[in-house]
Design a protein around this motif. Structure first.
Motif, PDB file in Angstrom:
ATOM      1  N   LYS A   8      45.610   0.578   7.431  1.00 56.82           N
ATOM      2  CA  LYS A   8      46.734   1.440   7.111  1.00 56.82           C
ATOM      3  C   LYS A   8      47.332   0.995   5.781  1.00 56.82           C
ATOM      4  CE  LYS A   8      51.225   2.813   8.893  1.00 56.82           C
ATOM      5  NZ  LYS A   8      52.220   2.622   9.942  1.00 56.82           N
ATOM      6  N   TYR A   9      47.731   1.975   4.972  1.00 56.50           N
ATOM      7  CA  TYR A   9      48.382   1.632   3.707  1.00 56.50           C
ATOM      8  C   TYR A   9      49.818   1.198   3.978  1.00 56.50           C
ATOM      9  CZ  TYR A   9      44.585   3.343   0.838  1.00 56.50           C
ATOM     10  OH  TYR A   9      43.366   3.501   0.237  1.00 56.50           O
ATOM     11  N   THR A  10      50.218   0.058   3.391  1.00 57.35           N
ATOM     12  CA  THR A  10      51.591  -0.440   3.510  1.00 57.35           C
ATOM     13  C   THR A  10      52.127  -0.736   2.121  1.00 57.35           C
ATOM     14  OG1 THR A  10      50.814  -2.706   3.792  1.00 57.35           O
ATOM     15  CG2 THR A  10      51.220  -1.461   5.783  1.00 57.35           C
ATOM     16  N   ILE A  18      53.958  -2.911  -0.556  1.00 57.72           N
ATOM     17  CA  ILE A  18      54.305  -4.308  -0.810  1.00 57.72           C
ATOM     18  C   ILE A  18      55.341  -4.422  -1.926  1.00 57.72           C
ATOM     19  CG2 ILE A  18      52.141  -5.215   0.063  1.00 57.72           C
ATOM     20  CD1 ILE A  18      51.249  -5.566  -2.853  1.00 57.72           C
ATOM     21  N   SER A  19      55.566  -3.335  -2.623  1.00 56.05           N
ATOM     22  CA  SER A  19      56.634  -3.251  -3.629  1.00 56.05           C
ATOM     23  C   SER A  19      56.946  -1.770  -3.827  1.00 56.05           C
ATOM     24  CB  SER A  19      56.208  -3.913  -4.933  1.00 56.05           C
ATOM     25  OG  SER A  19      55.219  -3.141  -5.582  1.00 56.05           O
ATOM     26  N   LYS A  20      57.865  -1.477  -4.729  1.00 54.88           N
ATOM     27  CA  LYS A  20      58.213  -0.069  -4.971  1.00 54.88           C
ATOM     28  C   LYS A  20      57.045   0.750  -5.489  1.00 54.88           C
ATOM     29  CE  LYS A  20      63.135  -0.157  -5.908  1.00 54.88           C
ATOM     30  NZ  LYS A  20      64.171   0.141  -6.887  1.00 54.88           N
ATOM     31  N   HIS A  21      56.139   0.093  -6.206  1.00 60.56           N
ATOM     32  CA  HIS A  21      55.083   0.839  -6.888  1.00 60.56           C
ATOM     33  C   HIS A  21      53.670   0.489  -6.437  1.00 60.56           C
ATOM     34  CE1 HIS A  21      58.251   2.183  -9.525  1.00 60.56           C
ATOM     35  NE2 HIS A  21      58.598   0.918  -9.732  1.00 60.56           N
ATOM     36  N   LYS A  22      53.548  -0.404  -5.478  1.00 60.84           N
ATOM     37  CA  LYS A  22      52.206  -0.818  -5.084  1.00 60.84           C
ATOM     38  C   LYS A  22      52.024  -0.732  -3.574  1.00 60.84           C
ATOM     39  CE  LYS A  22      48.692  -4.175  -5.727  1.00 60.84           C
ATOM     40  NZ  LYS A  22      48.030  -4.988  -6.650  1.00 60.84           N
ATOM     41  N   ARG A  23      50.878  -0.178  -3.189  1.00 58.65           N
ATOM     42  CA  ARG A  23      50.498  -0.105  -1.777  1.00 58.65           C
ATOM     43  C   ARG A  23      49.150  -0.781  -1.606  1.00 58.65           C
ATOM     44  NH1 ARG A  23      51.451   5.485   0.951  1.00 58.65           N
ATOM     45  NH2 ARG A  23      49.218   5.281   1.080  1.00 58.65           N
ATOM     46  N   VAL A  24      48.954  -1.405  -0.459  1.00 66.74           N
ATOM     47  CA  VAL A  24      47.673  -2.035  -0.162  1.00 66.74           C
ATOM     48  C   VAL A  24      47.196  -1.560   1.203  1.00 66.74           C
ATOM     49  CG1 VAL A  24      48.085  -4.096  -1.553  1.00 66.74           C
ATOM     50  CG2 VAL A  24      48.749  -4.079   0.829  1.00 66.74           C
TER      51      VAL A  24
END
Length: 62
Positions: free
Chosen positions: A23-25, A27-33
């Protein structure tokens, strides 16, 4: 399953199901992992009868 006639003890068994998905989560305002998500379910049985069949039972798995 029924209680053993020899010793009169009840039988407790369980079934455990584990599912792993991604699942995409954020980790900051502009980054998903893409991170792994693990979900598990445990079913308990006493003498072959499943506990927690409905939410009205005394034993509730949380």
């Amino acid at each position: 399953m029924a209680a053993s006639e020899d010793n009169g003890l009840d039988t407790l068994t369980f079934e455990m199901l584990v599912d792993i998905s991604k699942k995409y989560t954020n980790i900051s305002k502009h980054k998903r992992v893409l991170a792994p998500v693990v979900t598990s379910t445990i079913s308990l049985y006493v003498n072959g009868l499943r506990l927690n069949e409905d939410e009205g039972e005394v034993f509730v798995v949380t």
